[in-house]
Design a protein around this motif. Structure first.
Motif, short mmCIF file in Angstrom:
data_model
loop_
_atom_site.label_atom_id
_atom_site.label_comp_id
_atom_site.label_asym_id
_atom_site.label_seq_id
_atom_site.Cartn_x
_atom_site.Cartn_y
_atom_site.Cartn_z
N ASP A 13 0.83 -1.20 0.00
CA ASP A 13 0.00 0.00 0.00
C ASP A 13 0.87 1.26 0.00
O ASP A 13 0.51 2.27 -0.58
CB ASP A 13 -0.95 0.01 1.21
N ARG A 14 2.07 1.18 0.60
CA ARG A 14 2.95 2.36 0.71
C ARG A 14 4.06 2.41 -0.34
O ARG A 14 4.58 3.47 -0.62
CB ARG A 14 3.57 2.40 2.10
N TYR A 15 4.42 1.26 -0.91
CA TYR A 15 5.57 1.25 -1.83
C TYR A 15 5.26 0.71 -3.22
O TYR A 15 6.11 0.80 -4.11
CB TYR A 15 6.71 0.42 -1.23
N GLY A 16 4.10 0.10 -3.44
CA GLY A 16 3.83 -0.55 -4.71
C GLY A 16 4.79 -1.71 -4.93
O GLY A 16 5.36 -2.25 -3.97
N ASN A 17 4.98 -2.06 -6.19
CA ASN A 17 5.86 -3.17 -6.55
C ASN A 17 7.27 -2.61 -6.81
O ASN A 17 7.48 -1.89 -7.77
CB ASN A 17 5.30 -3.85 -7.80
N THR A 18 8.22 -2.97 -5.94
CA THR A 18 9.60 -2.48 -6.12
C THR A 18 10.51 -3.61 -6.61
O THR A 18 11.73 -3.58 -6.39
CB THR A 18 10.16 -1.88 -4.82
N SER A 19 9.93 -4.60 -7.27
CA SER A 19 10.68 -5.70 -7.90
C SER A 19 11.71 -6.31 -6.94
O SER A 19 11.34 -6.75 -5.85
CB SER A 19 11.33 -5.19 -9.19
N ALA A 20 12.99 -6.33 -7.30
CA ALA A 20 13.99 -7.04 -6.48
C ALA A 20 14.11 -6.48 -5.06
O ALA A 20 14.58 -7.16 -4.16
CB ALA A 20 15.35 -7.00 -7.16
N ALA A 21 13.68 -5.22 -4.88
CA ALA A 21 13.80 -4.61 -3.55
C ALA A 21 12.64 -5.01 -2.63
O ALA A 21 12.72 -4.85 -1.41
CB ALA A 21 13.83 -3.09 -3.69
N SER A 22 11.57 -5.53 -3.23
CA SER A 22 10.30 -5.70 -2.53
C SER A 22 10.40 -6.52 -1.24
O SER A 22 10.09 -6.02 -0.15
CB SER A 22 9.31 -6.32 -3.52
N VAL A 23 10.83 -7.77 -1.31
CA VAL A 23 10.87 -8.58 -0.08
C VAL A 23 12.00 -8.13 0.86
O VAL A 23 11.93 -8.34 2.07
CB VAL A 23 11.01 -10.10 -0.32
N ALA A 24 13.02 -7.50 0.28
CA ALA A 24 14.14 -7.02 1.12
C ALA A 24 13.67 -5.86 2.00
O ALA A 24 13.97 -5.81 3.20
CB ALA A 24 15.30 -6.59 0.23
N ILE A 25 12.91 -4.94 1.41
CA ILE A 25 12.36 -3.83 2.20
C ILE A 25 11.36 -4.38 3.22
O ILE A 25 11.36 -3.98 4.39
CB ILE A 25 11.66 -2.79 1.28
N ALA A 26 10.52 -5.31 2.77
CA ALA A 26 9.50 -5.86 3.66
C ALA A 26 10.14 -6.61 4.84
O ALA A 26 9.68 -6.48 5.98
CB ALA A 26 8.58 -6.80 2.87
N LEU A 27 11.20 -7.38 4.59
CA LEU A 27 11.86 -8.11 5.67
C LEU A 27 12.44 -7.11 6.68
O LEU A 27 12.30 -7.28 7.90
CB LEU A 27 12.97 -9.00 5.11
N ASP A 28 13.07 -6.06 6.18
CA ASP A 28 13.63 -5.05 7.08
C ASP A 28 12.53 -4.41 7.93
O ASP A 28 12.69 -4.22 9.14
CB ASP A 28 14.38 -3.99 6.28
N GLU A 29 11.40 -4.08 7.30
CA GLU A 29 10.30 -3.47 8.06
C GLU A 29 9.71 -4.44 9.07
O GLU A 29 9.36 -4.05 10.18
CB GLU A 29 9.19 -3.01 7.11
#
Ligand code: UT7
Length: 342
Positions: free
Chosen positions: A295-311
């Motif tokens: 909802d806040r970042y959309g699809n960030t491709s290769a960064a997506s699960v990396a950002i989500a794991l950090d959050e």
């Protein structure tokens, strides 16, 4: 052993390598927020359509002078700070991206310079939205084989640079950002239990960018034809995403002899809320088990699960000892899943 509590699938094959752990994570998203309301002014769309069809409310857009390597370096520094790692300790940098600063040299080399990791070898991995778990699995091999002690993996994208801002089918979906992780071997501690990867090149044209490579080098004609923009068959990609993510997740669980109920948090590639719900439903997870930040970042491709794991880690959703299932899907087609004992 990586874990005293859970099966290590490598042991099953007589594999004698040492375990691989994620020491720390970090992420970075650009300051500028682009809302759905802003997109309503660019293309024939509405906040209501984007929200109901995708779950996305806003995305981050990098500044004109902010490149994939800058975001990757920011995420890397945060992961290094969190793990108390200095640049000279890093042996290898792997950057997963489909939006490198340029065709060559690799973005990993540019990051190496930006963070001052002079000792590190560096290369890129291109597996689109699956890139971060591909990088995780590759990085793990260097740790378990004792080739390297400290590996920095990064998923980073400036998708705003390859999106056609006149195409409502795609421009509402994507965003920019980066996430990073430091891999080391921490015996008797948390670690990566398994990672599995897959690909199907026959379906490469479901999601691709035709221009800029050796098939169609950049020219005035290629630019005029819009060949340097991302293209996607959304409906077919959606169906393939659900099937591939479900199958990859099952395979990762099977290898560790885990039931989905033992997983504290499922972190899927953040492409579309309806994909997440469909995969979650098939896996039999509760809504609370699935981490969502699209909802806040959309699809960030290769960064997506990396950002989500950090959050998930920084907000306390995932705590030390929790089992986490990462599952991704992207262009290629590619897919992957990993189980981590955080
Ligand atoms: O990260 C890699 C993996 N990527 C994905 O997994 C993405 C997978 N695909 C999707 O998420 C979805 O297919 C989309 C969100 C891209 C599209 O959703 P959909 O439910 O498959 O919609 P659709 O493409 O079937 O389009 C339905 C209607 C069409 O209008 P008509 O032909 O029914 O009159 C589209 O033209 O919605 C229209 N439409 C839009 N309307 C308003 C498409 N995009 C938009 C838009 N705003 N942005």
């Amino acid at each position: 052993m990586t874990s005293k509590r859970f099966k290590n699938p490598r042991a099953e094959h007589g594999y004698q390598g040492r375990p691989c752990s994620i020491l720390s994570v970090g992420s970075y998203v650009p300051e500028r927020i682009m809302t759905n309301a802003e997109l309503e002014k660019l293309v024939d769309t509405s906040d209501d359509w984007i929200t109901t069809r995708t779950g996305i409310k806003e995305r981050r857009i990098a500044a004109d002078n902010e490149f994939t390597s800058d975001m990757a370096a920011m995420a890397a520094r945060r992961a290094m700070d969190a793990g108390k790692i200095t640049a000279d300790q890093i042996d290898l940098i792997i950057v997963a991206t489909i939006t490198p600063d340029m065709l060559f040299p690799s973005t990993a080399c540019l990051v190496q310079h930006k963070i001052g990791a002079r000792r590190a070898a560096a290369f890129d991995v291109e597996a689109a939205c699956s890139g971060f778990i591909y990088a995780l699995e590759i990085g793990q091999q260097f740790i378990t084989s004792r080739t390297y002690d400290t590996v920095l993996i990064i998923g980073a994208e400036k998708l705003s640079s390859i999106v056609d801002w006149k195409d409502r089918n795609t421009c509402v979906l994507f965003g920019d950002g980066a996430g990073a992780a430091i891999l080391q071997s921490l015996p008797n501690s948390h670690g990566l239990l398994t990672a599995c990867m897959g690909a199907d090149g026959e379906k490469s044209e479901l999601l691709y960018m035709p221009g800029g490579g050796s098939m169609c080098p950049a020219s005035a004609n290629s630019v005029a034809a819009g060949l340097h923009f991302l293209r996607m068959d959304g409906k077919e990609t959606f169906k393939n995403a659900v099937n591939a993510m479900y199958t990859a997740a099952l395979e990762a669980l099977r290898r560790c002899e885990l039931k989905i109920s033992q997983i504290k948090c499922v972190i899927p590639h953040q492409a579309n809320r309806r994909i997440l719900e469909a995969v979650g439903e098939r896996l039999g997870v509760t809504k609370d088990q699935v981490f969502v930040n699209l909802d806040r970042y959309g699809n960030t491709s290769a960064a997506s699960v990396a950002i989500a794991l950090d959050e998930a880690v920084s907000t306390g959703v995932v705590k030390r000892g929790d089992l986490v299932l990462l599952v991704v899907f992207g262009a290629g087609l590619t897919w992957a899943a990993a189980v981590i004992e955080w």
